[in-house]
Design a protein around this motif. Structure first.
Motif, short mmCIF file in Angstrom:
data_model
loop_
_atom_site.label_atom_id
_atom_site.label_comp_id
_atom_site.label_asym_id
_atom_site.label_seq_id
_atom_site.Cartn_x
_atom_site.Cartn_y
_atom_site.Cartn_z
N THR A 1 0.83 -1.20 0.00
CA THR A 1 0.00 0.00 0.00
C THR A 1 0.87 1.25 0.00
O THR A 1 1.82 1.34 0.77
CB THR A 1 -0.91 0.00 1.25
OG1 THR A 1 -1.60 -1.25 1.28
CG2 THR A 1 -1.91 1.14 1.22
N MET B 1 -3.01 0.32 -3.96
CA MET B 1 -2.79 -1.01 -3.39
C MET B 1 -2.43 -2.00 -4.49
O MET B 1 -3.27 -2.35 -5.31
CB MET B 1 -4.03 -1.48 -2.65
CG MET B 1 -4.22 -0.72 -1.34
SD MET B 1 -5.90 -0.87 -0.71
CE MET B 1 -6.70 0.48 -1.54
N ASN C 1 -5.86 4.26 7.17
CA ASN C 1 -5.14 3.35 6.31
C ASN C 1 -3.74 3.80 5.97
O ASN C 1 -2.83 2.99 5.92
CB ASN C 1 -5.93 3.08 5.04
CG ASN C 1 -7.04 2.08 5.30
OD1 ASN C 1 -6.78 0.89 5.35
ND2 ASN C 1 -8.22 2.58 5.55
#
Ligand SMILES: Cc1cc2nc3c(=O)[nH]c(=O)nc-3n(C[C@H](O)[C@H](O)[C@H](O)COP(=O)(O)OP(=O)(O)OC[C@H]3O[C@@H](n4cnc5c(N)ncnc54)[C@H](O)[C@@H]3O)c2cc1C
Ligand SMILES: NC(=O)c1ccc[n+]([C@@H]2O[C@H](COP(=O)([O-])OP(=O)(O)OC[C@H]3O[C@@H](n4cnc5c(N)ncnc54)[C@H](OP(=O)(O)O)[C@@H]3O)[C@@H](O)[C@H]2O)c1
Lengths: 253, 445
Positions: free
Chosen positions: B192, B234, B284
């Motif tokens: 990521t 991602m 995230n």
């Protein structure tokens, strides 16, 4: 979870029977499929093998043919010497009006939905009674219906067959208790299957065959006596069974 | 009458349906005389299309969900043959324990094989593997006159090309054979990276896509200023082993959390969306920048864990807008993003993804080389429709396309511009088949 026991499925091409067989297959179980249509059985068997069944055998039989019941059970025994579950899924939903107009129609419906199962169950009971097994190792699971809980003008031939079968199973459960074989009566409400394809569907009372099959599988694993599926039918039927007959006979149900 | 609907609830309708149980069935008769009554036909998969491409209100849909049997699975070659109503969820349950995987999968596993072919669906590996249709070795097509056609790259090639991405209009697919891919573990190794702005995204996508089978980006469509077009990229690959300490489960459980009722209308407004985006981005980028291992189920199907998540938009439903524009049209992409941010109608879930130059096999396949953006718009009536129409103009000018599987509103002019092979396609339509989508994009205006 792995469960490699052998199950016999009478009425293996029924919608609910297929859904239940899938659950057994996914657990790695072995299946003996009984039905009257060979090509449907073969298609079903191929599916169940792919889904993980360790072994699938098919036997073709019209279950209204009483004379063949003995040999059918012999064939089943030849396929597997250790049978854990006997499931009954076959049935017909007769047209009530046609039944009223013709005893032949009624007789046919009573034969398939009650007498045929009673005959097979008699033979199976005599066999399991002589086997020495632990409690919980074997079970007989038969689908009757909420329609068998009370007779109604719109559906009483089917209702009588399913109600008769329900009583038969009560007696059988009592008889087989000693030998450790459980007898499970399954009373579904409305299920969206080919049997009900002519009926307008939709709304909260209709269940999928998959949902009903999960309930049946769990009840069979636990050796339950009787279940309603989905279980909201239990309170509904409790009320229906308790309406006094003097009132009930006047209702248009 | 039974309830059939599309995934976005627009339009909410009652739909007449038949549900065949066994292959070898006949399509219902729709004789000219009774055309008004039983009308035309359209196959129905699992209703995971957002718009009206899976509906046929005046006619009948042929529900494929009871045709859900496996026919054959060769564990050595990874060739799987099954009836068209088998879902990807069913397939995964069977193949993952044997170390095989779907060649291409959309963002939900609750689609049928027939539906996946008819929309020629794409996944996060489009840049390497192309669309689902490329991995379909063959299928049987049942026409309303009772004919069955075996279609493959070698046989009835024209019907093969018309049916892949053919929106269910060329006939009913009864079974299909697909080529699976080999895996070593149910886990995906995910890398990521946070990005700010489209330039960073384009650069990331270009370099990462050479080395990774999967890639997708989440992009913030609500923030402006320094947070404009920020997102998370991602990249993923099938792990070559199951990481230590992770259970080697092939299949995850059924949805744990489900949305039990339609959300009240106010639940989704521009502030809640903004807050969600900010939260998601910060959580995230802080937590998972770098490498991690994710089970395939949460990597590919994050929304499936949420049950009927479409209900959070409430009874009025929502619109999804998904389009692709060529790589050279970065300026258009920027313009569109700006418009969406300005409108405040964008959803918390916007997905950005590169389509590679692997040819799509279907005449009407949507994927084509470029960058693709997908997002939801809450249904604010005219305001939302107007925005979408404005975006259409930009996409047409850029030589892009909008995805029919997600559409309930594009005009016939727009469709013609997006799908230049439309006229060629028409020769293969079954005379008894149509859909609400097809009627709409053929309406003269
Ligand atoms: C959460 C979510 C994520 C998604 N992510 C993606 C994605 O990443 N990529 C992508 O490409 N799509 C994506 N989609 C869209 C979805 O993959 C497609 O709409 C897919 O076609 C839906 O399949 P279905 O089986 O539900 O078919 P339906 O929606 O019921 O039908 C779709 C079309 O297929 C036709 N059809 C169905 N069965 C047959 C048959 N047997 N024979 C002939 N025609 C048939 C129908 O007529 C209709 O035109 C997503 C959808 C959702 C809900
Ligand atoms: N559907 C409901 O709403 C509902 C409600 C309550 C109870 N039930 C009961 O649930 C069970 C399963 O029904 P379902 O809904 O799944 O029905 P279904 O799909 O219509 O299946 C009925 C099955 O019975 C088989 N069958 C009928 N007569 C037979 C015979 N003489 N010999 C052999 N097989 C015979 C049929 O075989 P073919 O495949 O060869 O035709 C068919 O597979 C039945 O006992 C039914 O009475 C159903």
């Amino acid at each position: 979870m792995n469960n490699n026991e052998t199950a016999v499925i009478f009425g293996a091409t029924s919608a609910v029977g297929q859904a239940l067989s899938k659950i057994h297959a996914e657990q790695g179980g072995a299946l003996i499929l009984v039905g009257r249509d060979e090509s449907k059985l073969d298609v079903t068997a191929a599916d169940l093998r792919t889904r993980g069944a360790s072994q699938v055998d098919c036997l073709v039989a019209d279950l209204d043919d009483f004379d063949k019941h003995q040999s059918l059970l012999q064939e089943i025994e030849n396929k597997a010497d250790d049978i854990a579950k006997y499931y009954f899924f076959y049935g017909t939903l007769p047209d009530q009006k046609a039944c009223e107009a013709s005893w032949q129609e009624s007789h046919k419906a009573l034969t398939t939905n009650f007498l045929s199962a009673a005959s097979l169950l008699t033979l199976i009971a005599n066999k399991v009674e002589t086997e020495s097994k632990n409690k919980g190792d074997r079970g007989i699971i038969v689908v009757t219906s909420v329609a068998g809980d009370r007779g109604r003008q719109s559906n009483y031939i089917y209702g009588a067959a399913k109600g008769g079968l329900t009583l038969f199973l009560q007696g059988l459960r009592n008889r087989l208790h000693k030998s450790g074989c459980s007898v499970t009566t399954v009373k579904p409400g409305f299920i969206d299957t080919p049997m009900t394809s002519d009926i307008e569907k939709g709304g909260p009372l209709w269940a999928t065959p998959e949902k009903v099959a999960v309930d049946i599988y769990k009840a069979a694993q636990k050796g339950k006596n009787e279940i309603y599926t989905p279980n909201f039918w239990m309170p509904i039927m409790l009320i229906i069974k308790n309406i006094p007959e003097t009132i009930f006979k006047k209702l248009s149900l | 009458m039974k309830k059939y609907r599309s995934w976005a609830f627009i339009p909410p309708i009652e739909q007449k349906a038949v549900r065949p149980q066994w292959l070898g069935f006949k399509l219902p008769d729709t004789n000219e005389g009774e055309k008004e009554k039983s009308g035309s036909l359209l196959p129905y998969g699992n209703g995971r299309s957002y718009g009206d491409s899976c509906l046929n209100v005046k006619g009948t849909v042929v529900d494929s969900r009871s045709l859900n049997r496996f026919i054959h699975f060769d564990e050595n070659t990874g060739v799987l043959k099954c009836e068209a109503g088998v879902t990807f969820a069913d397939i995964l349950a069977v193949i993952v324990p044997k170390n095989w995987f779907l060649p291409v999968t959309p963002g939900t596993k609750f689609v049928t094989v027939g539906g996946a072919i008819a929309n020629d669906v794409h996944g996060k590996n489009h840049h390497q593997d192309g669309t689902f249709g490329r991995h379909v070795l063959g299928f049987e097509l049942l026409r309303s006159n009772g004919d069955t056609l075996l279609c493959s790259p070698d046989e009835n090639k024209d019907f093969y090309a018309a049916t892949i991405g053919g929106l269910g209009l060329t006939g009913f697919i009864t079974w299909a054979e697909i080529q699976l891919i080999k895996i070593e573990s149910p886990y995906i190794k995910v890398e990521t990276t946070a990005f700010h702005g489209l330039d960073e995204f384009y650069a990331l996508s270009e370099s990462a896509n050479k080395n990774h089978r999967y890639s997708v980006a989440w992009i913030d469509c609500a923030s402006s200023g320094k947070n404009f077009a920020r997102g998370l990229f991602m990249a993923g690959d099938h792990a070559d082993h199951t990481p230590q300490g992770k259970p080697n489960k092939a299949v995850q459980a059924e949805p744990k959390l489900s949305i039990p009722f339609n959300f009240p209308k106010l639940a989704l407004n521009r502030y809640s969306i903004k807050a969600f985006n900010a939260l998601y981005f910060n959580k995230n980028s802080a937590m998972s920048a770098g490498t991690s291992y994710q089970h395939y189920d949460s990597y590919f199907y994050p929304l499936d864990g949420l049950g009927d998540w479409n209900r959070i938009y409430g009874k009025q439903g929502f619109y999804q807008y998904q389009f692709v524009v060529p790589f050279s049209e970065k300026a258009t992409m920027e313009k569109i993003l700006n418009k969406i941010v300005e409108s405040g109608l964008g959803s918390f879930l916007a997905v950005l993804k590169e389509f590679g130059d692997v040819d799509s096999p279907g005449l009407l396949s949507f994927p084509r080389p470029g960058i693709c953006l997908a997002l939801d718009f809450a249904n604010r009536g005219e305001t939302t429709l107007k925005l979408a129409a404005e975006l259409d103009e930009l996409v047409i000018k850029a030589g892009g396309a909008v995805y029919p599987a997600k559409d309930v509103r594009m005009s016939s002019q727009a469709f013609k511009a997006y799908f230049p092979k439309m006229e060629e396609f028409k020769a293969f339509i079954d005379p008894k088949f149509t859909s609400d989508f097809w009627k709409r994009v053929n309406k003269e205006s």
